[in-house]
Write a protein that holds these residues in place. Structure first.
Motif, PDB file in Angstrom:
ATOM      1  N   ASN A  99      10.792 -42.377 -38.178  1.00 57.40           N
ATOM      2  CA  ASN A  99      11.201 -42.897 -39.485  1.00 57.40           C
ATOM      3  C   ASN A  99      12.644 -42.488 -39.773  1.00 57.40           C
ATOM      4  OD1 ASN A  99       9.121 -40.612 -40.044  1.00 57.40           O
ATOM      5  ND2 ASN A  99      10.050 -40.712 -42.041  1.00 57.40           N
ATOM      6  N   ASP A 100      12.942 -41.872 -40.881  1.00 58.52           N
ATOM      7  CA  ASP A 100      14.327 -41.743 -41.368  1.00 58.52           C
ATOM      8  C   ASP A 100      15.360 -41.264 -40.330  1.00 58.52           C
ATOM      9  OD1 ASP A 100      12.530 -41.732 -43.455  1.00 58.52           O
ATOM     10  OD2 ASP A 100      13.288 -39.912 -44.375  1.00 58.52           O
ATOM     11  N   GLN A 151      13.471 -38.643 -37.874  1.00 52.24           N
ATOM     12  CA  GLN A 151      12.108 -38.192 -38.098  1.00 52.24           C
ATOM     13  C   GLN A 151      11.251 -38.743 -36.959  1.00 52.24           C
ATOM     14  OE1 GLN A 151      10.690 -36.416 -41.397  1.00 52.24           O
ATOM     15  NE2 GLN A 151      12.486 -35.659 -40.329  1.00 52.24           N
ATOM     16  N   TRP A 188       2.893 -41.942 -38.254  1.00 52.10           N
ATOM     17  CA  TRP A 188       3.512 -40.748 -38.824  1.00 52.10           C
ATOM     18  C   TRP A 188       2.616 -39.529 -38.600  1.00 52.10           C
ATOM     19  CZ3 TRP A 188       2.837 -37.016 -42.631  1.00 52.10           C
ATOM     20  CH2 TRP A 188       4.005 -36.364 -43.064  1.00 52.10           C
ATOM     21  N   MET A 247       6.270 -33.767 -38.399  1.00 53.73           N
ATOM     22  CA  MET A 247       7.604 -34.262 -38.094  1.00 53.73           C
ATOM     23  C   MET A 247       8.441 -33.296 -37.268  1.00 53.73           C
ATOM     24  SD  MET A 247       8.458 -37.286 -39.106  1.00 53.73           S
ATOM     25  CE  MET A 247       6.938 -37.936 -38.505  1.00 53.73           C
ATOM     26  N   PHE A 271      11.200 -32.064 -42.009  1.00 50.89           N
ATOM     27  CA  PHE A 271      11.431 -33.317 -42.729  1.00 50.89           C
ATOM     28  C   PHE A 271      12.926 -33.657 -42.714  1.00 50.89           C
ATOM     29  CE2 PHE A 271       7.615 -34.244 -45.763  1.00 50.89           C
ATOM     30  CZ  PHE A 271       6.755 -34.245 -44.680  1.00 50.89           C
ATOM     31  N   SER A 272      13.287 -34.672 -43.487  1.00 50.26           N
ATOM     32  CA  SER A 272      14.647 -35.209 -43.405  1.00 50.26           C
ATOM     33  C   SER A 272      15.714 -34.229 -43.888  1.00 50.26           C
ATOM     34  CB  SER A 272      14.739 -36.501 -44.210  1.00 50.26           C
ATOM     35  OG  SER A 272      14.083 -37.505 -43.490  1.00 50.26           O
ATOM     36  N   ARG A 316      13.121 -32.326 -51.534  1.00 48.40           N
ATOM     37  CA  ARG A 316      13.411 -32.563 -50.116  1.00 48.40           C
ATOM     38  C   ARG A 316      14.663 -33.394 -49.845  1.00 48.40           C
ATOM     39  NH1 ARG A 316       8.525 -35.393 -51.154  1.00 48.40           N
ATOM     40  NH2 ARG A 316       8.744 -37.664 -51.127  1.00 48.40           N
ATOM     41  N   ASP A 317      14.938 -33.471 -48.550  1.00 47.70           N
ATOM     42  CA  ASP A 317      15.955 -34.352 -47.955  1.00 47.70           C
ATOM     43  C   ASP A 317      17.386 -33.943 -48.312  1.00 47.70           C
ATOM     44  OD1 ASP A 317      13.608 -35.602 -47.241  1.00 47.70           O
ATOM     45  OD2 ASP A 317      13.796 -37.218 -48.703  1.00 47.70           O
ATOM     46  N   GLU A 322      13.916 -40.155 -52.906  1.00 44.99           N
ATOM     47  CA  GLU A 322      14.006 -39.508 -51.592  1.00 44.99           C
ATOM     48  C   GLU A 322      15.404 -39.745 -50.999  1.00 44.99           C
ATOM     49  OE1 GLU A 322       9.504 -39.752 -49.876  1.00 44.99           O
ATOM     50  OE2 GLU A 322      10.656 -41.563 -49.561  1.00 44.99           O
ATOM     51  N   CYS A 323      15.744 -38.952 -50.006  1.00 42.31           N
ATOM     52  CA  CYS A 323      16.908 -39.182 -49.136  1.00 42.31           C
ATOM     53  C   CYS A 323      18.211 -39.566 -49.855  1.00 42.31           C
ATOM     54  CB  CYS A 323      16.580 -40.255 -48.108  1.00 42.31           C
ATOM     55  SG  CYS A 323      15.221 -39.796 -47.042  1.00 42.31           S
ATOM     56  N   TYR A 337      15.464 -48.570 -45.292  1.00 44.36           N
ATOM     57  CA  TYR A 337      15.049 -47.443 -46.138  1.00 44.36           C
ATOM     58  C   TYR A 337      15.632 -46.130 -45.628  1.00 44.36           C
ATOM     59  CZ  TYR A 337      12.305 -44.586 -49.230  1.00 44.36           C
ATOM     60  OH  TYR A 337      11.945 -43.709 -50.210  1.00 44.36           O
ATOM     61  N   ALA A 338      15.792 -45.194 -46.570  1.00 45.70           N
ATOM     62  CA  ALA A 338      16.157 -43.810 -46.233  1.00 45.70           C
ATOM     63  C   ALA A 338      17.512 -43.707 -45.541  1.00 45.70           C
ATOM     64  CB  ALA A 338      15.071 -43.152 -45.371  1.00 45.70           C
ATOM     65  N   TRP A 360      16.668 -46.759 -41.858  1.00 46.96           N
ATOM     66  CA  TRP A 360      15.424 -46.952 -41.099  1.00 46.96           C
ATOM     67  C   TRP A 360      14.954 -48.376 -41.392  1.00 46.96           C
ATOM     68  CZ3 TRP A 360      10.182 -45.604 -43.524  1.00 46.96           C
ATOM     69  CH2 TRP A 360       9.138 -45.807 -42.618  1.00 46.96           C
ATOM     70  N   TRP A 379       7.686 -48.330 -46.127  1.00 42.88           N
ATOM     71  CA  TRP A 379       6.454 -47.525 -46.162  1.00 42.88           C
ATOM     72  C   TRP A 379       5.226 -48.345 -46.511  1.00 42.88           C
ATOM     73  CZ3 TRP A 379       5.828 -43.539 -43.467  1.00 42.88           C
ATOM     74  CH2 TRP A 379       6.827 -42.584 -43.309  1.00 42.88           C
TER      75      TRP A 379
HETATM   76  C1  FRU Z   1      11.411 -40.750 -46.497  1.00 45.17           C
HETATM   77  C2  FRU Z   1      10.590 -39.496 -46.309  1.00 45.17           C
HETATM   78  C3  FRU Z   1      11.393 -38.284 -46.723  1.00 45.17           C
HETATM   79  C4  FRU Z   1      10.761 -37.184 -45.931  1.00 45.17           C
HETATM   80  C5  FRU Z   1      10.402 -37.890 -44.635  1.00 45.17           C
HETATM   81  C6  FRU Z   1       9.153 -37.390 -43.989  1.00 45.17           C
HETATM   82  O1  FRU Z   1      11.013 -41.805 -45.684  1.00 45.17           O
HETATM   83  O2  FRU Z   1       9.376 -39.598 -47.038  1.00 45.17           O
HETATM   84  O3  FRU Z   1      11.400 -38.060 -48.105  1.00 45.17           O
HETATM   85  O4  FRU Z   1      11.609 -36.110 -45.714  1.00 45.17           O
HETATM   86  O5  FRU Z   1      10.271 -39.257 -44.952  1.00 45.17           O
HETATM   87  O6  FRU Z   1       8.991 -37.951 -42.738  1.00 45.17           O
END
Ligand code: FRU
Length: 492
Positions: A32-33, A49, A57, A60, A89-90, A154-155, A206-207, A272-273, A290, A294
């Motif tokens: 992912n991200d 990720q 998923w 990670m 995570f990210s 996060r992120d 996020e991110c 995304y992200a 990405w 989701w």
């Molecule tokens: C965004 C996210 C982030 C997180 C990651 C986990 O797509 O949900 O917020 O760090 O993916 O894989």
């Protein structure tokens, strides 16, 4: 434990159905991200990720690849594994040029800043590398930032802020972002919060990213904040990325627009992200996202691998009739994978025009077109066509909307909201619409006019749907110019 990836590192995998030919994908399993993007000693690093044990998923890791041109990628072994503080995570990475962290004996090196996710507990951790990102040392003082009252925490995206002489971290915290500052990347102080009342809250924040860009060719600069918002069942669009434009003084971000202004990075469903590279030369601001959503990311119909990145895009700010807006252009290096060029000028396309593009069949193509509006109410391109399938990318002149229609694009049974048509407002400029399209084995990206309106969508056509056509509905449209290139695979 270090995963043996030797069986993964071969290039013969890049031929199965839906496998992008000029977009980044992991050799196998789930991605992912994009994470930790940094330019250092001639290499663009792309971490991501990664779940190395399946195509959905899971716990990670940070996968890793490097490139010298942002287009051709070399896969490297996994950079970061889950540890006692949790899954990885990210997050981001920076060059610590002056050894402010003290990790590099007075020299320089890379520092990664990421979220450690231990069940519901999210904290921020760091790791450092003295060998161009090939091996990483986990800092023994982790985690470096804890906030027990915040479940979504996060992120981290970190950058050096010259004016205040500090490292700045922007972090997503549920329904807002927080900004922290540091002198050594190890100890962080809270500066401010932004966004509880601003922008879109149709999903968890996020991110984030925060960077400065000039407006057009002027010396005037503005700060741009990117914030991705997660999927929420109430919204068919799923996860998307918004942005804000404003001022930042090292502590506080002030939004230039009213709270209820919502600006989208991309009007498609699959970007995304996305965040930007750190430490690029000439202040070039390069973004990658990405290319999934989701809403259905875990169930798209690929087998060996799952998910790709968008094309890397250079960001800029432009003045439009609505105000200052973010614009995107694919990085210029993409032109190096062009094969032969086909060109047309000054054609009138009408409803029953013969398909002049029947000689252009292909699954990995770039199209650059400039249209002058006339009586046609809709016009554009059909790509990845066969008798049963087609993806439309066009302009509705009546509604002044750009659209992608993936209703009949191919496999879509995996999710009820996948097959759809979606739109973005787009005004003609001097009565013209210009479109730049990139078509790959499972995606389309469209950059309209000066790149101020962008749409990125996944599609899953059959491998034999290779047709390309122009269309016009309800009248004529003038095609001022058209260039079509077939593109080389990046995986040879
Ligand atoms: C965004 C996210 C982030 C997180 C990651 C986990 O797509 O949900 O917020 O760090 O993916 O894989």
């Amino acid at each position: 434990m270090v995963l043996d990836q030797s069986n993964l590192l071969s290039s013969d995998k890049y031929i199965e159905n839906y496998r992008p030919q000029f977009h980044f994908t992991p050799e196998s399993n789930w991605m992912n991200d994009p994470n930790g993007m940094v330019y250092y000693e001639g290499e663009y690093h792309l971490f991501y990720q990664y779940h190395p044990y399946s195509t959905v998923w899971g716990p990670m890791h940070w996968g890793h690849a490097v490139s010298t041109d942002l287009i051709h990628w070399e896969h490297l072994p996994i950079a970061l594994y889950p540890d006692e503080n949790g899954a990885i995570f990210s997050g981001s990475a920076v060059v610590d040029w002056k050894d402010s962290s003290g990790f590099f004996n007075g020299g320089k090196g890379l520092v990664a800043i990421f979220t450690s996710a231990d069940g519901p507990v999210q904290t921020q951790s760091i790791a450092y590398s003295s060998d161009k990102g090939r091996t990483w040392n986990i800092y023994e003082g982790n985690p470096v930032l804890i906030e027990e009252s915040c479940p979504d925490f996060r992120d981290p995206k970190v950058f050096w802020h010259e004016e205040s002489n500090k490292w700045i971290m922007i972090l997503a915290v549920g329904d807002h972002v927080r900004i922290y500052f540091s002198e050594d990347l190890k100890s962080w102080d809270f500066a401010s919060a932004f966004g509880r009342e601003a922008g879109s809250h149709e999903g968890v924040w996020e991110c984030p990213d925060l960077f400065e860009l000039p407006i057009g060719e002027t010396n005037i600069k503005k700060w741009v904040m990117l914030v991705s918002i997660g999927n929420d069942d109430a919204h068919p669009e799923g996860s998307r990325t918004q942005y804000f434009i404003g001022e930042f003084d090292g502590k506080t971000f002030v939004n230039d627009n009213p709270d209820d202004t919502v600006l989208w990075v991309d009007y498609g469903r699959d970007n995304y992200a996305g965040v930007t590279w750190s430490d690029t030369l000439e202040e070039r601001r390069v973004f990658i996202g990405w290319m999934s959503n989701w809403k259905y990311a875990n169930i798209t119909p690929t087998k060996e691998w799952r998910s790709a990145m968008t094309l890397p895009r250079e960001l800029s700010l432009i003045s439009t009739w609505e105000g200052i807006r973010l614009a995107q252009t694919p990085v210029k290096e993409i032109e190096n994978i062009r094969k032969e060029k086909r060109e047309w000028k000054d054609l009138i396309i009408h409803t029953n025009s013969e398909n002049i593009l029947s000689i252009c069949t292909g699954k990995e193509i770039e199209i650059l077109a400039e249209f002058e509006l006339d009586s046609a109410t809709e016009f554009g391109f059909e790509v990845r066509t066969s008798n049963e399938e087609k993806t439309l990318i066009g302009y509705d002149a009546t509604k002044q909307e750009l659209f992608i229609d993936r209703e009949h694009s191919g496999e879509s049974s995996f999710h009820p909201l996948f097959a759809c048509r979606h739109t973005a407002r787009l005004q003609p400029e001097r009565n013209r619409i210009s479109l730049r399209l990139f078509v790959d084995w499972s995606s389309v990206e469209v950059f309209a006019n000066r790149g101020e309106t962008v749409m990125t969508d996944l599609i899953f056509p059959s491998g034999t749907s290779e047709g390309v056509a122009l269309f016009a509905i309800g009248g004529d449209v003038k095609l001022v110019s058209l260039e079509i290139y077939h593109l080389n695979t990046i995986w040879k």
